[in-house]
Design a protein around this motif. Structure first.
Motif, PDB file in Angstrom:
ATOM      1  N   ASP A  37       0.815  -1.228   0.000  1.00 47.17           N
ATOM      2  CA  ASP A  37       0.000   0.000   0.000  1.00 47.17           C
ATOM      3  C   ASP A  37       0.846   1.273   0.000  1.00 47.17           C
ATOM      4  OD1 ASP A  37      -2.027  -1.784   0.070  1.00 47.17           O
ATOM      5  OD2 ASP A  37      -2.838  -1.193   2.011  1.00 47.17           O
ATOM      6  N   GLN A  38       1.903   1.263  -0.804  1.00 44.36           N
ATOM      7  CA  GLN A  38       2.659   2.492  -1.005  1.00 44.36           C
ATOM      8  C   GLN A  38       1.718   3.594  -1.472  1.00 44.36           C
ATOM      9  OE1 GLN A  38       5.766   2.098  -3.920  1.00 44.36           O
ATOM     10  NE2 GLN A  38       6.556   4.173  -3.615  1.00 44.36           N
ATOM     11  N   HIS A  39       0.814   3.225  -2.350  1.00 45.31           N
ATOM     12  CA  HIS A  39      -0.348   4.049  -2.689  1.00 45.31           C
ATOM     13  C   HIS A  39      -1.575   3.235  -2.305  1.00 45.31           C
ATOM     14  CE1 HIS A  39       2.836   5.718  -5.298  1.00 45.31           C
ATOM     15  NE2 HIS A  39       2.188   6.870  -5.156  1.00 45.31           N
ATOM     16  N   ASN A  40      -2.528   3.861  -1.682  1.00 44.04           N
ATOM     17  CA  ASN A  40      -3.694   3.129  -1.195  1.00 44.04           C
ATOM     18  C   ASN A  40      -4.974   3.820  -1.631  1.00 44.04           C
ATOM     19  OD1 ASN A  40      -4.315   5.185   0.893  1.00 44.04           O
ATOM     20  ND2 ASN A  40      -2.398   4.430   1.802  1.00 44.04           N
ATOM     21  N   GLY A  46      -1.103   5.048  -7.994  1.00 41.22           N
ATOM     22  CA  GLY A  46       0.321   4.758  -8.132  1.00 41.22           C
ATOM     23  C   GLY A  46       0.641   3.334  -7.764  1.00 41.22           C
ATOM     24  N   ASP A  47       1.933   3.003  -7.780  1.00 48.84           N
ATOM     25  CA  ASP A  47       2.376   1.637  -7.520  1.00 48.84           C
ATOM     26  C   ASP A  47       1.958   1.160  -6.132  1.00 48.84           C
ATOM     27  OD1 ASP A  47       3.743   1.242  -9.999  1.00 48.84           O
ATOM     28  OD2 ASP A  47       5.369   2.520  -9.268  1.00 48.84           O
ATOM     29  N   ILE A  48       1.661  -0.118  -6.050  1.00 49.90           N
ATOM     30  CA  ILE A  48       1.263  -0.717  -4.772  1.00 49.90           C
ATOM     31  C   ILE A  48       2.493  -0.925  -3.889  1.00 49.90           C
ATOM     32  CG2 ILE A  48       0.089  -2.666  -3.675  1.00 49.90           C
ATOM     33  CD1 ILE A  48      -1.644  -0.826  -5.511  1.00 49.90           C
ATOM     34  N   SER A  49       3.579  -1.389  -4.480  1.00 48.25           N
ATOM     35  CA  SER A  49       4.840  -1.552  -3.738  1.00 48.25           C
ATOM     36  C   SER A  49       5.993  -1.560  -4.744  1.00 48.25           C
ATOM     37  CB  SER A  49       4.834  -2.826  -2.890  1.00 48.25           C
ATOM     38  OG  SER A  49       4.499  -3.950  -3.680  1.00 48.25           O
ATOM     39  N   ASP A 109       5.792  -2.540 -15.396  1.00 43.83           N
ATOM     40  CA  ASP A 109       6.830  -1.521 -15.258  1.00 43.83           C
ATOM     41  C   ASP A 109       8.101  -2.193 -14.722  1.00 43.83           C
ATOM     42  OD1 ASP A 109       8.464   0.600 -14.740  1.00 43.83           O
ATOM     43  OD2 ASP A 109       7.083   1.646 -13.396  1.00 43.83           O
ATOM     44  N   PRO A 110       9.150  -2.279 -15.530  1.00 42.70           N
ATOM     45  CA  PRO A 110      10.372  -2.972 -15.079  1.00 42.70           C
ATOM     46  C   PRO A 110      11.068  -2.263 -13.918  1.00 42.70           C
ATOM     47  CG  PRO A 110      10.754  -1.868 -17.178  1.00 42.70           C
ATOM     48  CD  PRO A 110       9.290  -1.766 -16.902  1.00 42.70           C
ATOM     49  N   LEU A 111      10.825  -0.965 -13.758  1.00 45.88           N
ATOM     50  CA  LEU A 111      11.447  -0.232 -12.650  1.00 45.88           C
ATOM     51  C   LEU A 111      10.788  -0.563 -11.315  1.00 45.88           C
ATOM     52  CD1 LEU A 111      11.981   3.289 -14.288  1.00 45.88           C
ATOM     53  CD2 LEU A 111      13.663   1.447 -13.988  1.00 45.88           C
ATOM     54  N   SER A 112       9.453  -0.610 -11.310  1.00 44.77           N
ATOM     55  CA  SER A 112       8.735  -0.845 -10.049  1.00 44.77           C
ATOM     56  C   SER A 112       8.351  -2.309  -9.862  1.00 44.77           C
ATOM     57  CB  SER A 112       7.477   0.011 -10.002  1.00 44.77           C
ATOM     58  OG  SER A 112       6.525  -0.437 -10.952  1.00 44.77           O
ATOM     59  N   ALA A 113       8.335  -3.079 -10.971  1.00 40.55           N
ATOM     60  CA  ALA A 113       7.837  -4.463 -10.974  1.00 40.55           C
ATOM     61  C   ALA A 113       6.353  -4.518 -10.617  1.00 40.55           C
ATOM     62  CB  ALA A 113       8.652  -5.360 -10.048  1.00 40.55           C
ATOM     63  N   ASN A 114       5.646  -3.407 -10.783  1.00 37.12           N
ATOM     64  CA  ASN A 114       4.204  -3.357 -10.598  1.00 37.12           C
ATOM     65  C   ASN A 114       3.536  -3.284 -11.972  1.00 37.12           C
ATOM     66  OD1 ASN A 114       3.298  -1.923  -7.427  1.00 37.12           O
ATOM     67  ND2 ASN A 114       5.217  -2.925  -7.929  1.00 37.12           N
ATOM     68  N   LEU A 115       2.222  -3.512 -11.982  1.00 37.07           N
ATOM     69  CA  LEU A 115       1.481  -3.507 -13.238  1.00 37.07           C
ATOM     70  C   LEU A 115       0.390  -2.449 -13.180  1.00 37.07           C
ATOM     71  CD1 LEU A 115       1.918  -6.745 -12.228  1.00 37.07           C
ATOM     72  CD2 LEU A 115       1.456  -7.051 -14.647  1.00 37.07           C
ATOM     73  N   ASN A 116      -0.019  -1.968 -14.371  1.00 40.49           N
ATOM     74  CA  ASN A 116      -1.088  -0.975 -14.403  1.00 40.49           C
ATOM     75  C   ASN A 116      -1.781  -0.986 -15.754  1.00 40.49           C
ATOM     76  OD1 ASN A 116       0.010   1.452 -16.186  1.00 40.49           O
ATOM     77  ND2 ASN A 116       1.723   0.709 -14.920  1.00 40.49           N
ATOM     78  N   TYR A 117      -3.010  -0.458 -15.775  1.00 42.30           N
ATOM     79  CA  TYR A 117      -3.763  -0.241 -17.013  1.00 42.30           C
ATOM     80  C   TYR A 117      -4.866   0.777 -16.734  1.00 42.30           C
ATOM     81  CZ  TYR A 117      -7.362  -3.450 -15.166  1.00 42.30           C
ATOM     82  OH  TYR A 117      -8.333  -4.049 -14.404  1.00 42.30           O
ATOM     83  N   SER A 118      -5.509   1.248 -17.802  1.00 39.61           N
ATOM     84  CA  SER A 118      -6.602   2.217 -17.676  1.00 39.61           C
ATOM     85  C   SER A 118      -7.804   1.736 -18.456  1.00 39.61           C
ATOM     86  CB  SER A 118      -6.170   3.592 -18.207  1.00 39.61           C
ATOM     87  OG  SER A 118      -5.063   4.089 -17.484  1.00 39.61           O
ATOM     88  N   TYR A 119      -8.991   2.225 -18.064  1.00 40.30           N
ATOM     89  CA  TYR A 119     -10.210   1.902 -18.798  1.00 40.30           C
ATOM     90  C   TYR A 119     -11.301   2.919 -18.455  1.00 40.30           C
ATOM     91  CZ  TYR A 119     -12.350  -0.035 -14.530  1.00 40.30           C
ATOM     92  OH  TYR A 119     -12.884  -0.200 -13.275  1.00 40.30           O
ATOM     93  N   ILE A 120     -12.331   2.956 -19.284  1.00 36.95           N
ATOM     94  CA  ILE A 120     -13.505   3.787 -19.012  1.00 36.95           C
ATOM     95  C   ILE A 120     -14.563   2.904 -18.363  1.00 36.95           C
ATOM     96  CG2 ILE A 120     -15.310   5.257 -19.996  1.00 36.95           C
ATOM     97  CD1 ILE A 120     -12.526   6.455 -20.210  1.00 36.95           C
ATOM     98  N   GLY A 121     -15.027   3.280 -17.165  1.00 37.72           N
ATOM     99  CA  GLY A 121     -15.962   2.444 -16.417  1.00 37.72           C
ATOM    100  C   GLY A 121     -17.416   2.683 -16.782  1.00 37.72           C
ATOM    101  N   GLN A 122     -18.301   1.909 -16.137  1.00 36.62           N
ATOM    102  CA  GLN A 122     -19.740   2.069 -16.323  1.00 36.62           C
ATOM    103  C   GLN A 122     -20.204   3.458 -15.894  1.00 36.62           C
ATOM    104  OE1 GLN A 122     -20.387  -0.998 -18.297  1.00 36.62           O
ATOM    105  NE2 GLN A 122     -22.319  -0.494 -17.329  1.00 36.62           N
ATOM    106  N   ALA A 132      -0.214  -5.745  -7.996  1.00 40.73           N
ATOM    107  CA  ALA A 132       0.965  -6.601  -7.936  1.00 40.73           C
ATOM    108  C   ALA A 132       0.575  -8.002  -8.381  1.00 40.73           C
ATOM    109  CB  ALA A 132       1.507  -6.639  -6.512  1.00 40.73           C
ATOM    110  N   ASP A 133       1.531  -8.690  -9.033  1.00 43.25           N
ATOM    111  CA  ASP A 133       1.278 -10.069  -9.414  1.00 43.25           C
ATOM    112  C   ASP A 133       2.442 -10.936  -8.946  1.00 43.25           C
ATOM    113  OD1 ASP A 133       3.313  -9.593 -11.220  1.00 43.25           O
ATOM    114  OD2 ASP A 133       2.191 -10.246 -12.988  1.00 43.25           O
ATOM    115  N   ALA A 134       2.550 -12.153  -9.459  1.00 46.52           N
ATOM    116  CA  ALA A 134       3.586 -13.076  -9.008  1.00 46.52           C
ATOM    117  C   ALA A 134       4.981 -12.564  -9.332  1.00 46.52           C
ATOM    118  CB  ALA A 134       3.363 -14.449  -9.638  1.00 46.52           C
TER     119      ALA A 134
END
Length: 550
Positions: A37-40, A46-49, A109-122, A132-134
């Motif tokens: 929860d670096q960002h919560n 932002g990145d989770i960790s 993101d190879p720097l943070s090893a975290n993942l992200n994406y964007s979308y338009i919601g309902q 974060a993943d494995a």
């Protein structure tokens, strides 16, 4: 606690100087370093960790506390931030499923090893998802093992990437990996668990993904054995159902299992008097017995939904039977009203919000047929045997803020008298409290014509369509004709029996009068033959009895 063979542990929040770890380590067997929860949900997106952030924290703690007393907590899942709103926690499964539904590209993101994406919601807002993943977990565990920590922990179970379990038990120190290596093929595929996930709020259910394994390219830097690149070639999916359609202070009255000739007309009259809309989820076997009643429901402007033909537990029947149940009822509705319906509610509440694979498969089939699945959150249990009108009323008022759909019944069971009695009180009380009764179409932001489109396709037009409608109508009125024919036959049979009985009694008394007026002297002589061969005992008794006759 040690005397009872128990351990003393404490969570330590990363970057929080209020935790005096030098002192805490004296009283605890282990300190759980919450490098998450670096960002919560309350912060900006932002990145989770970020792995550099975790490395700094780990270096800081392990220089102040013996590393063998530190357990590094790694993150599972992440957060979904709508634009200018607080974030919402999401599991790895939910994050992947939404990305699949929205056709979003996941970026590692190879720097943070975290993942992200964007979308338009309902909600028509831009959403940013970080998780974060494995691969994230692998790099964090590499750091922990190089520091010689006591181990790692996961926050939180059920939110993680299932690939984590491939390596969580392994020694990931640099020296061990240089000897044994690491097979990235173990992380090249991922399948999600069988648990059914729900996202969003509301009682309209949309099955957005079904199970399918994912394919991932993973690159490992063998100089330091960290994952430097990861590309999701094919996203894994599981059963994920999106809830939507919640409208605060708006309520929809829905009636299941009808139409019924005794209760439905009375409910329609109450709705008319109170000037409120409603939706009727009809059972085909009831419709074919009450065709004019369904026509009345439609003509008076109410929404009509499909509730199957024979009201089975659809989790316990075959898909062929599910198709038959849905199609038969839909055809009836179309033949009677000239309109189809895309509204569906599964019989029995367990299927309204599926919790097992057996329950979700038929719902998936209904979605293939373009139905919108309507659940409910306000269930006053008017189907309970012996329920009273007071109980129905009190339960409805108590649960009024749980959702927008109120589940009631206009047929089925021994009696719906209590529902009829409670309905006016429910409507008046909720109106008084500031609630508005509306339609499913309004809650969904659609029109009634979109939910009940006019039948125009070739299968329901021309000679075939007209013949089908004629058969349905003929079947209904034919049933009524045969019913009255049989009723008339039964009435005539009873009348015939009564008439024969009256005539028999009359004849009896007339015969009696006739016998009384005959002079005995005019009666003819008769001879009585009594069998006597081998009948010595009975012959004597018979003769003695005959001699007593006058």
């Amino acid at each position: 606690l040690h005397a009872a063979d128990l351990l003393v542990t404490q969570n330590v929040i990363a970057d929080d100087e209020q935790y005096h770890v030098e002192q805490l380590q004296q009283y605890n067997d282990y300190l759980f370093l919450m490098a998450i929860d670096q960002h919560n949900q309350s912060s900006n997106e932002g990145d989770i960790s970020h792995q550099d952030w975790v490395e700094v924290i780990l270096d800081n703690i392990c220089t102040r506390v013996p590393s063998e007393k530190v357990i590094l907590v790694v993150a599972g899942g992440g957060f979904d931030w709508p634009k200018n709103n607080v974030g919402v926690p999401v599991s790895y499964q939910q994050a992947i499923s939404v990305a699949k539904e929205k056709k979003s590209k996941i970026t590692f993101d190879p720097l943070s090893a975290n993942l992200n994406y964007s979308y338009i919601g309902q909600d028509s807002l831009q959403h940013h998802v970080y998780f974060a993943d494995a691969a994230t977990n692998f790099n964090m565990m590499r750091m922990a093992d190089d520091w010689g920590t006591a181990g790692v922990a996961l926050w939180r179970l059920g939110f993680e990437d299932p690939r984590l379990w491939v390596f969580i038990h392994k020694n990931l120190t640099i020296d061990s990996l240089r000897k044994t290596g690491f097979d990235t093929g173990l992380m090249a595929t991922v399948g999600l668990n069988d648990k059914i996930d729900y996202i969003g709020d509301g009682e309209v259910l949309d099955l957005i993904t079904t199970p399918s394994p994912g394919e991932i390219n993973v690159k490992l830097d063998t100089s330091d054995y960290t994952i430097t690149s990861q590309q999701y070639k094919k996203l894994p999916t599981k059963y994920v159902i999106r809830r939507y359609g919640y409208a605060p202070k708006k309520l929809v009255l829905t009636f299941d299992d009808g139409p019924d000739p005794n209760y439905t007309p009375r409910i329609l009259q109450i709705l008319k008097e109170e000037k409120v809309p409603a939706s009727f989820f009809v059972v085909g076997s009831m419709v074919e017995k009450n065709i004019p009643l369904l026509k009345r429901i439609y003509d008076e402007g109410y929404e009509i939904g499909n509730h199957t033909f024979f009201h089975p537990d659809i989790s316990a029947i075959s898909l062929k039977r599910v198709k038959l149940e849905l199609n038969a009822t839909r055809k009836l509705i179309e033949a009677i009203t000239g309109r189809s319906t895309i509204l569906f509610r599964a019989p029995f509440n367990a299927d309204a919000e599926p919790q097992t694979t057996a329950e979700v498969i038929p719902v998936a089939e209904s979605r293939k047929q373009n139905y919108i699945n309507i659940g409910e959150s306000i269930d006053p249990r008017d189907w309970d045997p012996g329920v009273t009108a007071d109980s129905i009323y009190e339960r409805t008022i108590r649960d009024r803020d749980k959702g927008s759909m109120i589940l009631l019944h206009d047929a089925g069971g021994d009696s719906r008298e209590a529902t009829v009695q409670a309905l006016p009180r429910i409507i008046r009380e909720l109106k008084k409290r500031g609630y508005t009764f509306t339609t499913i179409a309004d809650v969904l932001g659609k029109t009634k014509d979109e939910l009940m489109p006019e039948v125009k396709d070739d299968a329901n037009s021309g000679i075939t369509g007209g013949l089908y409608d004629a058969v349905i109508t003929g079947y209904f009125y034919g049933n009524w004709f045969l019913f009255y024919v049989f009723l008339s036959a039964i009435f005539l049979s009873i009348a015939r029996i009564v008439l024969i009985g009256v005539l028999a009694v009359r004849q009896f008394f007339e015969n009696k009068k006739t016998q009384a007026t005959v002079d005995a002297a005019h009666l003819p002589h008769v001879s009585i033959i009594v069998p006597a061969y081998n009948e010595e005992v009975t012959a004597v008794k018979t003769i003695a009895s005959l001699l007593k006759l006058r």
